[in-house]
Write an enzyme that holds these catalytic residues in place. Structure first.
Site, short mmCIF file in Angstrom:
data_model
loop_
_atom_site.label_atom_id
_atom_site.label_comp_id
_atom_site.label_asym_id
_atom_site.label_seq_id
_atom_site.Cartn_x
_atom_site.Cartn_y
_atom_site.Cartn_z
N ALA A 191 77.57 -9.93 47.30
CA ALA A 191 77.93 -11.21 47.41
C ALA A 191 79.09 -11.48 48.46
O ALA A 191 80.07 -11.83 48.34
CB ALA A 191 78.65 -11.92 46.01
N CYS A 230 69.50 -17.31 52.13
CA CYS A 230 70.67 -16.46 51.75
C CYS A 230 71.05 -16.78 50.29
O CYS A 230 71.37 -18.04 50.21
CB CYS A 230 71.79 -16.62 52.47
SG CYS A 230 73.08 -15.53 51.83
N GLY A 245 67.37 -1.85 54.96
CA GLY A 245 68.59 -2.43 54.55
C GLY A 245 69.54 -1.45 53.77
O GLY A 245 70.24 -0.83 54.27
N THR A 274 67.29 -10.92 49.81
CA THR A 274 67.73 -10.54 48.42
C THR A 274 67.28 -11.71 47.57
O THR A 274 67.14 -12.81 47.83
CB THR A 274 68.97 -10.18 48.32
OG1 THR A 274 69.74 -11.45 48.84
CG2 THR A 274 69.70 -9.11 49.06
C1 LIG Z 1 75.29 -6.00 51.82
C2 LIG Z 1 74.31 -6.79 52.25
C3 LIG Z 1 74.45 -7.89 53.32
C4 LIG Z 1 73.61 -8.66 53.65
N1 LIG Z 1 73.60 -9.74 54.57
C5 LIG Z 1 72.93 -10.45 55.06
C6 LIG Z 1 72.88 -11.37 56.05
O1 LIG Z 1 73.92 -11.55 56.58
N2 LIG Z 1 71.73 -12.14 56.43
C7 LIG Z 1 70.38 -12.03 55.98
O2 LIG Z 1 69.47 -12.59 56.38
N3 LIG Z 1 70.57 -10.87 55.11
C8 LIG Z 1 71.34 -10.12 54.51
N4 LIG Z 1 71.23 -9.16 53.66
C9 LIG Z 1 69.66 -8.97 53.21
C10 LIG Z 1 68.84 -7.92 54.00
O3 LIG Z 1 69.01 -8.18 55.40
C11 LIG Z 1 67.74 -7.47 53.29
O4 LIG Z 1 66.79 -8.80 53.49
C12 LIG Z 1 67.62 -7.36 51.77
O5 LIG Z 1 68.97 -6.31 51.44
C13 LIG Z 1 66.42 -6.46 51.53
O6 LIG Z 1 66.23 -5.37 52.13
P1 LIG Z 1 66.70 -3.88 51.09
O7 LIG Z 1 66.35 -3.77 49.80
O8 LIG Z 1 66.16 -2.91 52.25
O9 LIG Z 1 68.28 -3.79 51.27
C14 LIG Z 1 72.12 -8.49 53.05
C15 LIG Z 1 71.81 -7.43 52.19
C16 LIG Z 1 72.99 -6.80 51.81
C17 LIG Z 1 73.10 -5.66 50.82
#
Ligand SMILES: Cc1cc2nc3c(=O)[nH]c(=O)nc-3n(C[C@H](O)[C@H](O)[C@H](O)COP(=O)(O)O)c2cc1C
Length: 286
Positions: free
Chosen positions: A52, A112, A240, A168
């Site tokens: 968050a 988001c 990610g 997410t």
């Molecule tokens: C700590 C964190 C910060 C994130 N910040 C953003 C963000 O600023 N903008 C965005 O579009 N997605 C953000 N995401 C989502 C990731 O870009 C990605 O869509 C999501 O984590 C799924 O991929 P993963 O399972 O490989 O982490 C964030 C995810 C995490 C874990």
């Protein structure tokens, strides 16, 4: 191409990791600076990570004067992720980025789960952003929509060049002792392995609905995971949560991906991508 998922890598503090990617995607930039949410902002769960962060970022003015020149020096092509709370926010930032040749593409974060204010529809945002920039535009969608393929079609009609899937999903962790939320703001966005089947379904649905270029992400931890995304219809993949545990993941996953494709007798990822073309008419959601 192998990219990072927005918000999961700081290229300025980890330049070598950024250089091991084909392109770097920034954390989402908003019109004004944002402090983000009160801590705790991150919590681990049995099936992935909850965050968050609340889109903490320097805001577009400071991003352009401070971050952009530093990113340019890295020598890695980069995409800027853009966020906001109304259509004009996205259009304004896109038009300001349009003047900067160094920005390769723009990813519109219309998905988001950590920002409280309601955003206007993804379609309106894409249409306004399209008028504001000539740069390649990618829409990052949430799989939470009842029919993500329909949202993808609307984004395509509004002028987007590609789709990033998925962001997410909203989740809640309670502290086992106090039974209070583990994260400061209460709920957060779930990422990591739990997302993979959901993300693969979203990629397959959006590929079938639009045939557009897709950046697939959600729980990718190995080269085989990446290959599954390509076979489902993604042209590119993004890493990610895995980067928090393993900063060497890009090099490792590239090698594993190569080996996994070779095991299928595929010389290139285009052969894996062809699986999606062949199967695209027969994939079903049930
Ligand atoms: C700590 C964190 C910060 C994130 N910040 C953003 C963000 O600023 N903008 C965005 O579009 N997605 C953000 N995401 C989502 C990731 O870009 C990605 O869509 C999501 O984590 C799924 O991929 P993963 O399972 O490989 O982490 C964030 C995810 C995490 C874990």
């Amino acid at each position: 191409m192998l990219l990072n998922a927005s918000g999961c890598l700081d290229a300025l503090t980890a330049p070598d990791v950024a250089r091991s990617l084909d392109a770097f995607v920034t954390k989402t930039v908003t019109p004004l600076p944002r402090e983000g949410n009160a801590p705790a902002r991150i919590a681990e769960t049995d099936v992935g990570m909850l965050n968050a962060i609340g889109l903490a970022n320097p805001g577009i003015d400071r991003f352009l004067t401070r971050n952009l020149p530093q990113l340019e020096k890295l020598g890695v092509p980069f995409w800027v992720s853009v966020g906001g709370f109304q259509t004009d926010d996205y259009a304004d930032i896109c038009s300001r980025l349009d003047d900067h040749a160094v920005v390769s593409a723009i990813e519109l974060n219309v998905s988001c789960p950590n920002v409280e204010a309601p955003v206007e529809s993804a379609t309106q945002i894409v249409a306004a952003a399209r008028l504001a920039t000539r740069k390649p535009l990618w829409a990052k969608l949430s799989p939470a929509a009842p029919d993500v393929g329909e949202v993808a079609q609307a984004a395509q009609a509004a002028g987007v060049d590609g789709l990033s899937l998925i962001n997410t999903l909203r989740g809640l962790k309670l502290d086992a002792r106090t039974l209070r939320p583990a994260l400061g703001p209460g709920q957060g966005g779930l990422s990591g392995p739990a997302l993979k089947p959901i993300a693969l379904a979203a990629v397959a649905s959006c590929y079938r609905a639009t045939g557009m270029p897709i950046v697939g992400m959600g729980g990718i931890q190995t080269g085989l995971d990446a290959l599954e995304f390509i076979a489902a219809g993604a042209q590119h993949v993004a890493l990610g949560t895995v980067l928090f545990a393993d900063p060497d993941a890009p090099a490792r996953i590239r090698m594993e991906l190569h080996a996994a494709a070779a095991e299928h007798g595929w010389n290139s990822y285009d052969d894996a991508y062809a699986v999606a073309h062949e199967e695209s008419l027969s994939l079903r959601t049930t």
